[in-house]
Design a protein around this motif. Structure first.
Motif, short mmCIF file in Angstrom:
data_model
loop_
_atom_site.label_atom_id
_atom_site.label_comp_id
_atom_site.label_asym_id
_atom_site.label_seq_id
_atom_site.Cartn_x
_atom_site.Cartn_y
_atom_site.Cartn_z
N MET B 27 7.69 -1.46 -16.95
CA MET B 27 7.26 -0.34 -16.10
C MET B 27 8.42 0.48 -15.56
O MET B 27 8.23 1.25 -14.62
CB MET B 27 6.43 -0.89 -14.93
CG MET B 27 5.04 -1.26 -15.33
SD MET B 27 4.11 0.13 -16.03
CE MET B 27 3.92 1.17 -14.59
N ASP B 28 9.60 0.32 -16.11
CA ASP B 28 10.75 1.13 -15.67
C ASP B 28 11.04 0.91 -14.17
O ASP B 28 11.48 1.83 -13.46
CB ASP B 28 10.48 2.63 -15.94
CG ASP B 28 11.76 3.43 -15.97
OD1 ASP B 28 11.77 4.58 -15.49
OD2 ASP B 28 12.78 2.90 -16.47
N HIS B 29 10.80 -0.29 -13.70
CA HIS B 29 11.03 -0.59 -12.29
C HIS B 29 12.51 -0.73 -11.98
O HIS B 29 13.28 -1.25 -12.79
CB HIS B 29 10.33 -1.90 -11.91
CG HIS B 29 8.86 -1.75 -11.73
ND1 HIS B 29 7.99 -2.82 -11.65
CD2 HIS B 29 8.08 -0.65 -11.60
CE1 HIS B 29 6.76 -2.40 -11.47
NE2 HIS B 29 6.78 -1.07 -11.45
N SER B 93 9.19 -7.77 -10.53
CA SER B 93 9.78 -6.43 -10.53
C SER B 93 8.97 -5.51 -9.65
O SER B 93 7.77 -5.75 -9.41
CB SER B 93 9.86 -5.87 -11.96
OG SER B 93 8.59 -5.45 -12.41
N SER B 94 9.62 -4.46 -9.15
CA SER B 94 8.91 -3.45 -8.36
C SER B 94 9.65 -2.14 -8.46
O SER B 94 10.85 -2.09 -8.76
CB SER B 94 8.78 -3.88 -6.89
OG SER B 94 10.02 -3.76 -6.22
N GLN B 95 8.92 -1.08 -8.20
CA GLN B 95 9.52 0.24 -8.13
C GLN B 95 10.39 0.30 -6.87
O GLN B 95 10.24 -0.52 -5.96
CB GLN B 95 8.41 1.30 -8.06
CG GLN B 95 8.89 2.72 -8.22
CD GLN B 95 9.67 2.92 -9.50
OE1 GLN B 95 10.87 2.59 -9.56
NE2 GLN B 95 9.04 3.44 -10.53
N GLY B 96 11.31 1.23 -6.79
CA GLY B 96 12.15 1.36 -5.61
C GLY B 96 11.33 1.68 -4.39
O GLY B 96 10.25 2.24 -4.48
N GLY B 97 11.83 1.30 -3.21
CA GLY B 97 11.11 1.59 -1.98
C GLY B 97 10.41 0.37 -1.44
O GLY B 97 10.06 -0.54 -2.18
#
Lengths: 113, 113
Positions: B27-29, B93-97
């Protein structure tokens, strides 16, 4: 990051509402409150997140008082499949801390028939 | 669907071996994490990466190192495996923020004999 404290275990019966309270006395202005659920032999799964007041989704509600030093996860009408460990976390909104997740011990919820 | 894939579900290694645990997300995390989970101790953060080649120690980094050469891949390395590193290892994993959901892999149960 603020340390969280929550009950080690809770018991409930099917159809009841369950409230799990978490305390995070040292929460900072740019911290978010997040809850995860974990079933045996699986990784944790996101349930809900909030900053203040009340947040509701299809799974749960999250109540956060004005001082933000605690939060309560509310699960309406639990079923046997809600038996799991529930984790309360505080996450900080800065560049290199923005994703950091620190788990506590969690609350082991047991739902009985 | 977001997918976090860990290379092995079960792994048995000998004491002193160098062990690589691989994790890939699609997911481009920006953020990736390695945890270990042991009965009674909950999930403990080993290392956290918030960008390619950027890493930060978690609560229990001793005996471990990590590598993040590409955004989608985060490797956990046990330089010289020991029996006290027998555990369930979870990647996430996670997106930024701070207000974004983290996704977990299914875990790798590592046994060091």
């Amino acid at each position: 990051l603020a340390k969280t404290t929550q009950p080690i275990s809770m018991d409930s019966y099917e159809g009841q509402e369950v409230n799990i309270t978490c305390s995070h006395n040292n929460i900072a202005t740019n911290d978010y409150i997040t809850w995860y659920q974990q079933f045996p032999s699986q990784g944790p799964r996101f349930i809900i997140q909030g900053y203040k007041t009340k947040v509701t989704n299809e799974v749960a509600s999250l109540f956060i008082p004005a001082d933000r030093k605690s939060s309560t996860l509310s699960l309406p009408r639990v079923s046997l499949s809600d038996t799991a460990v529930y984790y309360c976390l505080v996450r900080r909104a800065t560049y290199n801390q923005g994703g950091k997740l620190i788990f506590g011990q969690g609350t082991e919820l047991s739902v009985k028939p | 669907d977001v997918k976090v894939t860990q290379s092995s579900r079960y792994l048995v290694k000998r004491t002193g071996e160098k062990v690589f645990l691989e994790c890939v997300q699609d997911m481009d995390h920006e953020n990736m994490f390695w945890y270990r989970q042991d009965p009674g101790l909950g999930l403990r953060l080993i290392y956290f990466s918030y960008d390619v080649k950027m890493k930060e120690k978690g609560d229990i980094p001793e005996g471990y190192s990590v590598s993040r050469e590409k955004k989608e891949r985060f490797s956990l390395i046990l330089e010289s495996a020991s029996t006290n590193q027998t555990s369930m290892y979870l990647c996430a994993s996670s997106q930024g923020g701070a207000n974004t959901e983290a996704f977990f892999g299914q875990g790798t149960r590592l046994t060091v004999v």
